[in-house]
Design an enzyme around this catalytic site. Structure first.
Site, mmCIF file in Angstrom:
data_model
loop_
_atom_site.group_PDB
_atom_site.id
_atom_site.type_symbol
_atom_site.label_atom_id
_atom_site.label_comp_id
_atom_site.label_asym_id
_atom_site.label_seq_id
_atom_site.Cartn_x
_atom_site.Cartn_y
_atom_site.Cartn_z
ATOM 1 C CD GLU A 1 4.520 49.321 13.685
ATOM 2 O OE1 GLU A 1 5.414 49.168 12.830
ATOM 3 O OE2 GLU A 1 4.357 48.803 14.842
ATOM 4 C CE LYS B 1 8.995 48.313 11.206
ATOM 5 N NZ LYS B 1 8.350 47.693 12.472
ATOM 6 C CB CYS C 1 7.719 50.305 15.273
ATOM 7 S SG CYS C 1 7.634 49.102 16.793
#
Length: 336
Positions: free
Chosen positions: A48, A132, A167
């Site tokens: 990430e 995200k 994540c």
């Protein structure tokens, strides 16, 4: 005629970016892409916000401190814009190595940043540029958010049906189910370093995070390639200017893993401070065996009891339109 199932090698990155240095980290990225290709991998997965490194400064001090130390400006300036020479270098590297790349990055778009994953094909062309869905906790002081179009699975020749999340998107049950429902076969999970707030916040630990990746593999009956970065002592010294900050962030934190569709670990794991690539061989034929026991979006679901409403439409902040003039014909209006 019997089905044929792809079998191929993959590489998962566990390494340290050059924090807040986009050009130097791109140089390192290209080296890792070449190494993965030379090792026979057809797919490589990065952590990430690998470019330009995860913004740990947001967890260490106040917003005023991050501005005064210059972290806010430096992070923005070293984030990646897709329409840039730096991005073209990365596309060229994927094309030259003939490898599919899943790259974690801080995406710069206008005046905003987004936690993103860029999927680049072996021809150097973009497969997807996802964001995200929602930045986590303190991340919301830096990053905007994606939308339902970012929860996509892509059918790629020779690789199967591939998807990606970042994540703590792996902590969201409905987000995961949206991916499972698209018959994902290979999942690329991008994580940061697992050395923040250790041992104060167990939820941020490698143990919990790797458990999320393992459960994802079993729930989705898919392969999970989970990449995490390493943080070096030089980066800790750059980010921490007081003793209390040094108790919150430590060198190490690399815990990349690869899981099969039954949750079994694959490949040789690296040490917490070790940089390199994890290689593993995937046999997509194993997915049918795993799904035969439990397919959460198929025969093991109960849509009459619970179901997911999923809006995949891309969110547009501005809609452009024009009103027809008084002289417009019905054909003009229909075309407008």
């Amino acid at each position: 005629m019997a089905l044929t199932h792809p079998k191929y090698s993959v590489a998962v990155v566990q390494a340290a970016p050059i924090w807040l240095d986009l050009d130097a980290t791109i140089d390192k990225t290209i080296c890792l892409i070449k190494e993965a290709s030379a090792g026979g991998a057809k797919l490589i997965v990065f952590p990430e916000t690998w470019l330009p490194g995860y913004p740990f400064h947001i967890w260490l001090g106040t917003p005023a401190w991050t501005i005064a130390k210059g972290f806010v400006q430096r992070y923005f300036d070293n984030s990646l814009a897709y329409d840039s020479p730096e991005a073209r270098r990365l596309s060229a590297a994927a094309r030259e190595a003939r490898i599919t790349v899943v790259l974690g990055l801080s995406e710069r778009d206008g005046g905003s940043l987004y936690i993103a994953q860029w999927l680049i094909g072996p021809d150097g062309e973009t497969i997807a540029q996802r964001r995200k869905l929602r930045a986590t906790h303190a991340e919301r002081t830096v990053f905007g958010e994606g939308d339902g179009s970012d929860l996509a699975v892509h059918d790629l020749p020779g690789l199967g049906r591939l998807g990606a999340l970042c994540c703590w998107e792996h902590l969201q049950p409905l987000t995961k189910y949206a991916m499972y429902a698209q018959n994902e076969q290979v999942h690329c999970a991008s994580w940061p370093t697992f050395s923040l707030y250790e041992p104060f916040a167990h939820a941020l630990s490698a143990e919990v995070s790797n458990a999320m990746s393992k459960v994802y593999a079993v729930e989705g009956s898919c392969f999970v390639l989970a990449s995490s970065s390493v943080i070096t002592q030089d980066a800790v010294d750059l980010l921490c200017d007081t003793d209390d900050k040094r108790t919150l962030l430590h060198a190490g934190g690399g815990h990349s893993v690869i899981f099969g569709p039954d949750g079994s670990p694959l490949g040789h794991r690296l040490g917490e401070n070790e940089e390199g690539l994890m290689f593993a061989e995937l046999d997509l034929g194993l997915i049918g065996v795993a799904k035969g026991a439990a397919d959460p979006a198929g025969h093991y679901s109960r849509p009459d009891v619970t179901r997911l409403f999923f809006n995949k439409t891309r969110a547009r902040r501005v809609e452009h339109f024009s009103l027809p003039s008084k002289d417009a014909t019905p054909e003009d209006i229909a075309a407008s």
